[in-house]
Scaffold this motif. Structure first.
Motif, PDB file in Angstrom:
ATOM      1  N   GLN A  38       0.808  -1.211   0.000  1.00  0.00           N
ATOM      2  CA  GLN A  38       0.000   0.000   0.000  1.00  0.00           C
ATOM      3  C   GLN A  38       0.846   1.268   0.000  1.00  0.00           C
ATOM      4  OE1 GLN A  38      -2.991  -0.158   3.094  1.00  0.00           O
ATOM      5  NE2 GLN A  38      -3.383  -2.323   2.743  1.00  0.00           N
ATOM      6  N   GLU A  57      -3.911  -2.487  -2.909  1.00  0.00           N
ATOM      7  CA  GLU A  57      -4.425  -1.122  -2.907  1.00  0.00           C
ATOM      8  C   GLU A  57      -3.412  -0.147  -3.524  1.00  0.00           C
ATOM      9  OE1 GLU A  57      -6.340   0.120   0.666  1.00  0.00           O
ATOM     10  OE2 GLU A  57      -7.132  -1.868   1.116  1.00  0.00           O
ATOM     11  N   THR A  70      -3.533   2.282  -5.640  1.00  0.00           N
ATOM     12  CA  THR A  70      -3.838   3.682  -5.936  1.00  0.00           C
ATOM     13  C   THR A  70      -4.236   4.479  -4.699  1.00  0.00           C
ATOM     14  OG1 THR A  70      -6.146   3.175  -6.459  1.00  0.00           O
ATOM     15  CG2 THR A  70      -4.561   3.094  -8.281  1.00  0.00           C
ATOM     16  N   THR A  71      -4.045   3.899  -3.516  1.00  0.00           N
ATOM     17  CA  THR A  71      -4.369   4.623  -2.288  1.00  0.00           C
ATOM     18  C   THR A  71      -3.564   5.917  -2.204  1.00  0.00           C
ATOM     19  OG1 THR A  71      -4.892   2.593  -1.097  1.00  0.00           O
ATOM     20  CG2 THR A  71      -4.326   4.518   0.234  1.00  0.00           C
ATOM     21  N   ARG A  75      -4.085   8.078 -10.620  1.00  0.00           N
ATOM     22  CA  ARG A  75      -4.863   6.831 -10.547  1.00  0.00           C
ATOM     23  C   ARG A  75      -5.151   6.300 -11.946  1.00  0.00           C
ATOM     24  NH1 ARG A  75      -9.621   7.448  -6.642  1.00  0.00           N
ATOM     25  NH2 ARG A  75      -7.845   7.350  -5.205  1.00  0.00           N
ATOM     26  N   THR A 126      -8.552  -3.740  -3.553  1.00  0.00           N
ATOM     27  CA  THR A 126      -8.970  -2.346  -3.625  1.00  0.00           C
ATOM     28  C   THR A 126     -10.222  -2.114  -2.792  1.00  0.00           C
ATOM     29  OG1 THR A 126      -9.543  -0.534  -5.123  1.00  0.00           O
ATOM     30  CG2 THR A 126     -10.356  -2.726  -5.712  1.00  0.00           C
ATOM     31  N   TYR A 185     -11.795   0.737  -3.859  1.00  0.00           N
ATOM     32  CA  TYR A 185     -12.440   1.612  -4.831  1.00  0.00           C
ATOM     33  C   TYR A 185     -13.277   0.777  -5.802  1.00  0.00           C
ATOM     34  CZ  TYR A 185      -9.011   4.990  -3.121  1.00  0.00           C
ATOM     35  OH  TYR A 185      -8.252   5.810  -2.339  1.00  0.00           O
ATOM     36  N   GLU A 238     -12.544   1.258  -9.477  1.00  0.00           N
ATOM     37  CA  GLU A 238     -11.302   0.618  -9.899  1.00  0.00           C
ATOM     38  C   GLU A 238     -11.544  -0.837 -10.310  1.00  0.00           C
ATOM     39  OE1 GLU A 238      -7.404   1.912  -8.272  1.00  0.00           O
ATOM     40  OE2 GLU A 238      -7.681   0.134  -7.043  1.00  0.00           O
TER      41      GLU A 238
END
Length: 261
Positions: A90, A165, A167-168, A175, A196, A198, A201
């Protein structure tokens, strides 16, 4: 979306269980990931996503159940598993004192690859970091660090990539850039397991989506298959197609009580 060939699964998980003292995080998890597929493991904070990734990457032992990656048992053949995977956590695991190129060269040397400089230059081009190659990573943006982190993880051409994760904390443009990188990996034949929170996503990237809730997989299928779990809402003359968010909340409810992951 990628084209999935009917071959033995790149990742096979059966009856996986894991507890931390009195907290049972995984309660019999089952799923398969086809070679070259993007598989999204979707769940709230504390659902157990990171625990699964840590078990599959041999960083943690399961209490019960079995798992194989590239045909290797994660408990009995951890060295073989590690040689065929990469893991991006992450938070970007880069050396901020070194330049971007120096980070890549270092990893290539540690993997005993011939001509590490050429390996580094190729990845800098591939991840659009050539202009920042000679800059210290401490001056990189969050998106640049994440791209460098994934570039480092791809040295040695792993067959399976775990993205926990990824793109945290990234801004919308970073992103979108990361989503394109994930698509490119799958197009090149790499199997990607993506965790994820999201929903968008998972909806945009995944060939298959598994929803993890309270330590169990409660839905697993293509986006179209999962959407069928919730009947479309109707208005006077318009039929509303359920979004992935509608499906997720309908299946798991609105209770997002956090557990340790």
């Amino acid at each position: 979306m990628t084209t999935i060939v009917d071959r033995p699964p790149a990742i096979h998980v059966k009856d996986l269980e894991k507890s931390y003292k009195d907290l049972q995080v995984l309660r019999g998890v089952d799923f398969d990931v086809a070679p070259g597929a993007i598989f999204a493991l979707l769940g709230s904070n504390g659902a157990g996503k990171t625990t699964i990734v840590r078990i599959l990457s041999t960083l943690l032992r399961a209490d019960a159940g079995t798992a194989t990656v590239n045909g290797f048992d994660v408990a009995a053949q951890p060295t073989d598993v590690r040689e065929s995977i990469s893991l991006t956590g992450q938070f970007a695991a880069v050396d901020e004192i070194l330049t971007g190129r120096e980070n890549l060269v270092l990893v290539a040397r540690l993997r005993h690859l011939p001509n590490p400089g050429a390996v580094a230059d190729d990845l800098l081009t591939r991840f659009d970091l050539t202009g920042a190659a000679a800059r210290r990573v401490s001056g990189y943006s969050g998106g640049m660090r994440r791209r460098l982190d994934i570039a480092m993880s791809l040295i040695g051409t792993p067959r399976v990539v775990f993205l926990d994760e990824p793109t945290t904390g990234l801004d919308p443009q970073a992103r979108n850039d990361m989503w394109q990188i994930v698509r490119d990996l799958a197009d090149d034949g790499t199997t990607v397991l993506l965790t994820t929170q999201y929903l968008e996503e998972a909806e945009k990237l995944a060939d298959r989506i598994a929803i993890l809730h309270e330590g169990r997989i409660i839905a697993n299928g293509t986006l179209a298959e999962i959407k069928q779990l919730v009947p479309p809402a109707e208005v006077t003359y318009v039929e509303k197609q359920a979004s992935l968010e509608d499906v997720f909340l309908a299946i798991v409810g609105t209770d997002t009580t956090k557990e340790q992951s």
